[in-house]
Design a protein around this motif. Structure first.
Motif, mmCIF file in Angstrom:
data_model
loop_
_atom_site.group_PDB
_atom_site.id
_atom_site.type_symbol
_atom_site.label_atom_id
_atom_site.label_comp_id
_atom_site.label_asym_id
_atom_site.label_seq_id
_atom_site.Cartn_x
_atom_site.Cartn_y
_atom_site.Cartn_z
ATOM 1 N N PRO A 189 0.377 6.554 2.287
ATOM 2 C CA PRO A 189 0.006 5.689 3.416
ATOM 3 C C PRO A 189 -0.805 4.482 2.938
ATOM 4 C CG PRO A 189 -0.483 8.003 3.896
ATOM 5 C CD PRO A 189 -0.160 7.923 2.434
ATOM 6 N N SER A 190 -0.703 3.412 3.694
ATOM 7 C CA SER A 190 -1.499 2.223 3.381
ATOM 8 C C SER A 190 -2.981 2.533 3.556
ATOM 9 C CB SER A 190 -1.110 1.063 4.303
ATOM 10 O OG SER A 190 0.233 0.680 4.094
ATOM 11 N N LEU A 191 -3.817 1.752 2.904
ATOM 12 C CA LEU A 191 -5.258 1.917 3.066
ATOM 13 C C LEU A 191 -5.657 1.646 4.520
ATOM 14 C CD1 LEU A 191 -6.602 0.090 -0.133
ATOM 15 C CD2 LEU A 191 -6.456 2.566 0.249
ATOM 16 N N PRO A 192 -6.723 2.259 4.997
ATOM 17 C CA PRO A 192 -7.193 2.002 6.362
ATOM 18 C C PRO A 192 -7.391 0.508 6.611
ATOM 19 C CG PRO A 192 -8.376 3.850 5.408
ATOM 20 C CD PRO A 192 -7.558 3.251 4.292
ATOM 21 N N GLY A 193 -6.838 0.045 7.710
ATOM 22 C CA GLY A 193 -6.968 -1.362 8.067
ATOM 23 C C GLY A 193 -5.865 -2.246 7.503
ATOM 24 N N HIS A 194 -5.047 -1.714 6.596
ATOM 25 C CA HIS A 194 -3.963 -2.512 5.996
ATOM 26 C C HIS A 194 -2.703 -2.371 6.845
ATOM 27 C CE1 HIS A 194 -5.778 -2.989 1.716
ATOM 28 N NE2 HIS A 194 -6.725 -2.891 2.626
ATOM 29 N N THR A 195 -2.724 -2.980 7.997
ATOM 30 C CA THR A 195 -1.652 -2.812 8.974
ATOM 31 C C THR A 195 -0.538 -3.848 8.838
ATOM 32 O OG1 THR A 195 -2.907 -4.171 10.555
ATOM 33 C CG2 THR A 195 -3.221 -1.780 10.645
ATOM 34 N N THR A 196 -0.739 -4.828 7.969
ATOM 35 C CA THR A 196 0.265 -5.889 7.853
ATOM 36 C C THR A 196 1.386 -5.543 6.883
ATOM 37 O OG1 THR A 196 -1.022 -7.006 6.129
ATOM 38 C CG2 THR A 196 -1.406 -7.677 8.421
ATOM 39 N N HIS A 197 1.272 -4.412 6.156
ATOM 40 C CA HIS A 197 2.342 -4.025 5.247
ATOM 41 C C HIS A 197 2.612 -2.528 5.324
ATOM 42 C CE1 HIS A 197 -1.429 -4.753 2.795
ATOM 43 N NE2 HIS A 197 -1.336 -3.437 2.699
ATOM 44 N N LYS A 198 3.853 -2.164 5.040
ATOM 45 C CA LYS A 198 4.315 -0.777 5.162
ATOM 46 C C LYS A 198 3.574 0.140 4.197
ATOM 47 C CE LYS A 198 8.511 2.031 4.919
ATOM 48 N NZ LYS A 198 9.975 2.004 4.672
ATOM 49 N N ASN A 199 3.350 -0.339 2.973
ATOM 50 C CA ASN A 199 2.577 0.405 1.979
ATOM 51 C C ASN A 199 1.791 -0.592 1.134
ATOM 52 O OD1 ASN A 199 4.272 -0.478 -0.306
ATOM 53 N ND2 ASN A 199 5.820 0.899 0.565
ATOM 54 N N CYS A 200 1.009 -0.090 0.196
ATOM 55 C CA CYS A 200 0.125 -0.952 -0.594
ATOM 56 C C CYS A 200 0.651 -1.186 -2.009
ATOM 57 C CB CYS A 200 -1.276 -0.357 -0.642
ATOM 58 S SG CYS A 200 -2.167 -0.452 0.931
ATOM 59 N N ALA A 201 1.980 -1.183 -2.166
ATOM 60 C CA ALA A 201 2.574 -1.333 -3.498
ATOM 61 C C ALA A 201 2.376 -2.723 -4.089
ATOM 62 C CB ALA A 201 4.060 -1.011 -3.445
ATOM 63 N N ASN A 202 1.928 -3.680 -3.261
ATOM 64 C CA ASN A 202 1.651 -5.037 -3.750
ATOM 65 C C ASN A 202 0.251 -5.487 -3.366
ATOM 66 O OD1 ASN A 202 4.402 -5.849 -4.815
ATOM 67 N ND2 ASN A 202 4.949 -5.310 -2.715
ATOM 68 N N CYS A 203 -0.657 -4.512 -3.294
ATOM 69 C CA CYS A 203 -1.959 -4.737 -2.685
ATOM 70 C C CYS A 203 -3.079 -4.673 -3.728
ATOM 71 C CB CYS A 203 -2.153 -3.674 -1.609
ATOM 72 S SG CYS A 203 -3.721 -3.720 -0.768
ATOM 73 N N LEU A 204 -3.828 -5.762 -3.872
ATOM 74 C CA LEU A 204 -4.907 -5.803 -4.859
ATOM 75 C C LEU A 204 -6.008 -4.777 -4.580
ATOM 76 C CD1 LEU A 204 -6.313 -7.024 -7.314
ATOM 77 C CD2 LEU A 204 -7.158 -8.863 -5.842
ATOM 78 N N PRO A 205 -6.492 -4.624 -3.352
ATOM 79 C CA PRO A 205 -7.522 -3.604 -3.126
ATOM 80 C C PRO A 205 -7.067 -2.199 -3.536
ATOM 81 C CG PRO A 205 -7.444 -5.100 -1.274
ATOM 82 C CD PRO A 205 -6.269 -5.446 -2.136
ATOM 83 N N TYR A 206 -5.805 -1.870 -3.250
ATOM 84 C CA TYR A 206 -5.299 -0.554 -3.656
ATOM 85 C C TYR A 206 -5.272 -0.453 -5.178
ATOM 86 C CZ TYR A 206 -2.520 3.700 -3.788
ATOM 87 O OH TYR A 206 -2.103 4.990 -4.011
ATOM 88 N N ALA A 207 -4.777 -1.505 -5.847
ATOM 89 C CA ALA A 207 -4.690 -1.494 -7.304
ATOM 90 C C ALA A 207 -6.057 -1.328 -7.942
ATOM 91 C CB ALA A 207 -4.025 -2.782 -7.795
ATOM 92 N N LEU A 208 -7.066 -2.020 -7.403
ATOM 93 C CA LEU A 208 -8.413 -1.910 -7.957
ATOM 94 C C LEU A 208 -8.987 -0.516 -7.735
ATOM 95 C CD1 LEU A 208 -9.883 -5.370 -6.871
ATOM 96 C CD2 LEU A 208 -9.045 -4.699 -9.134
ATOM 97 N N ARG A 209 -8.722 0.065 -6.555
ATOM 98 C CA ARG A 209 -9.198 1.419 -6.282
ATOM 99 C C ARG A 209 -8.526 2.417 -7.222
ATOM 100 N NH1 ARG A 209 -9.106 4.301 -0.363
ATOM 101 N NH2 ARG A 209 -10.615 2.639 0.037
ATOM 102 N N TRP A 210 -7.225 2.241 -7.444
ATOM 103 C CA TRP A 210 -6.486 3.135 -8.351
ATOM 104 C C TRP A 210 -7.036 3.026 -9.768
ATOM 105 C CZ3 TRP A 210 -3.659 2.104 -12.753
ATOM 106 C CH2 TRP A 210 -2.851 3.145 -13.236
ATOM 107 N N ARG A 211 -7.314 1.808 -10.224
ATOM 108 C CA ARG A 211 -7.845 1.609 -11.576
ATOM 109 C C ARG A 211 -9.178 2.326 -11.740
ATOM 110 N NH1 ARG A 211 -11.334 -1.999 -14.186
ATOM 111 N NH2 ARG A 211 -10.745 -2.467 -16.342
ATOM 112 N N THR A 212 -10.037 2.206 -10.729
ATOM 113 C CA THR A 212 -11.332 2.883 -10.780
ATOM 114 C C THR A 212 -11.142 4.395 -10.866
ATOM 115 O OG1 THR A 212 -12.394 1.119 -9.511
ATOM 116 C CG2 THR A 212 -13.506 3.255 -9.564
ATOM 117 N N HIS A 213 -10.197 4.916 -10.101
ATOM 118 C CA HIS A 213 -9.925 6.356 -10.124
ATOM 119 C C HIS A 213 -9.433 6.802 -11.493
ATOM 120 C CE1 HIS A 213 -8.510 10.319 -8.874
ATOM 121 N NE2 HIS A 213 -7.335 10.027 -9.411
ATOM 122 N N VAL A 214 -8.503 6.034 -12.097
ATOM 123 C CA VAL A 214 -7.963 6.389 -13.405
ATOM 124 C C VAL A 214 -9.072 6.415 -14.450
ATOM 125 C CG1 VAL A 214 -6.494 5.579 -15.303
ATOM 126 C CG2 VAL A 214 -5.619 5.596 -12.971
#
Length: 268
Positions: A225-250
């Motif tokens: 699912p997209s991040l909370p509040g990210h209603t303008t796109h179906k998923n976050c596959a092109n989303c910088l906030p998601y990418a940064l969160r994923w990098r921090t997790h890794v």
């Protein structure tokens, strides 16, 4: 160990100071290039070139011209990959992997290695100022040793290079075989960059790498699912906030005894 976030979104270089890794072709297609806010490195796009065509469609001079424009307009990059020749079975023999069709080069591993070294020598001759790195290619430890020796015989001291790319280990990174290859090359005192390394690979051998990159965040986001509040796109596959969160997790999942700081600088 510096961890580059791989993306095809070239404008991200002006939005974040997190280290980014981008294909040269994504810059080449732009009329106006964004100025980088932080560190970045440049991929040659070799996997896609060989997957689609079985050969390089850009000459070394064209690639150097592209790199020089990127350097002058976006800003100095940490390094750029050469036009190397990957040694995965699909690249050499052809076939299908999911939606991708590989035409195959139908050459030997040894020939791919020879062409990889020859290209590096030509690029460095054409543009010694552009921080183009050597890359080791192979399938087995003896292959990588042979490639290292090819550089040595050509007069390239890999121990004196700021970065040495380690190619064709992306699909092996989390296996014992992949770890053995990284360990063997690191034992020569090389400052290695691991192409396409993710959580399991970094947990195994991240302490042996000077840097690594990954685009796994995008496929990870595509099926969630997209991040909370990210209603303008179906998923976050092109989303910088998601990418940064994923990098921090890794990076937080890497064992603490060899964990880098989140901005890419070595932790102290």
């Amino acid at each position: 160990m510096r961890f580059y976030l791989t993306t095809h979104k070239r404008h991200w270089v002006r939005l974040t100071d997190v280290p980014l890794f981008l294909k040269s072709e994504h810059f080449v297609q732009a009329v106006k290039l964004p100025e980088a806010r932080g560190r970045y490195a440049v991929d040659s796009g070799g996997f896609s070139e060989l997957q689609r065509h079985g050969r390089w469609t850009r000459t070394p001079q064209q690639y150097v011209d592209d790199l020089r424009r990127i350097w002058e307009c976006v800003g100095p990059y940490d390094w750029a990959a050469p036009q190397d020749w990957m040694c995965e079975d699909l690249i050499i023999h052809g076939g299908k992997a999911g939606p991708l069709t590989f035409v195959g080069t139908h050459l030997s591993v040894a020939e791919h290695q020879r062409r990889t070294v020859a290209n590096f020598l030509e690029l460095r001759s054409l543009a010694p100022d552009l921080r183009i790195i050597p890359v080791l290619q192979g399938r087995t430890i003896p292959d990588y040793e042979r490639c290292r020796e090819l550089y040595e015989r050509a007069g390239v001291d890999l121990t004196q290079e700021a970065t040495v790319g380690l190619g064709s280990v992306c699909r092996l990174q989390s296996t014992r075989e992949g770890a053995a290859i990284v360990t063997a090359m690191a034992a020569h005192g090389l400052r290695l960059h691991g192409f396409g390394f993710k959580t399991l690979g970094l947990a195994r051998v991240g302490h042996l790498l000077a840097s690594a990159d990954s685009a796994a965040w995008s496929s990870h986001a595509r099926y969630r699912p997209s991040l909370p509040g990210h209603t303008t796109h179906k998923n976050c596959a092109n989303c910088l906030p998601y990418a940064l969160r994923w990098r921090t997790h890794v990076l937080s999942a890497i064992p603490a005894w060899h964990q880098p700081s989140l901005d890419g600088r070595t932790a102290t």
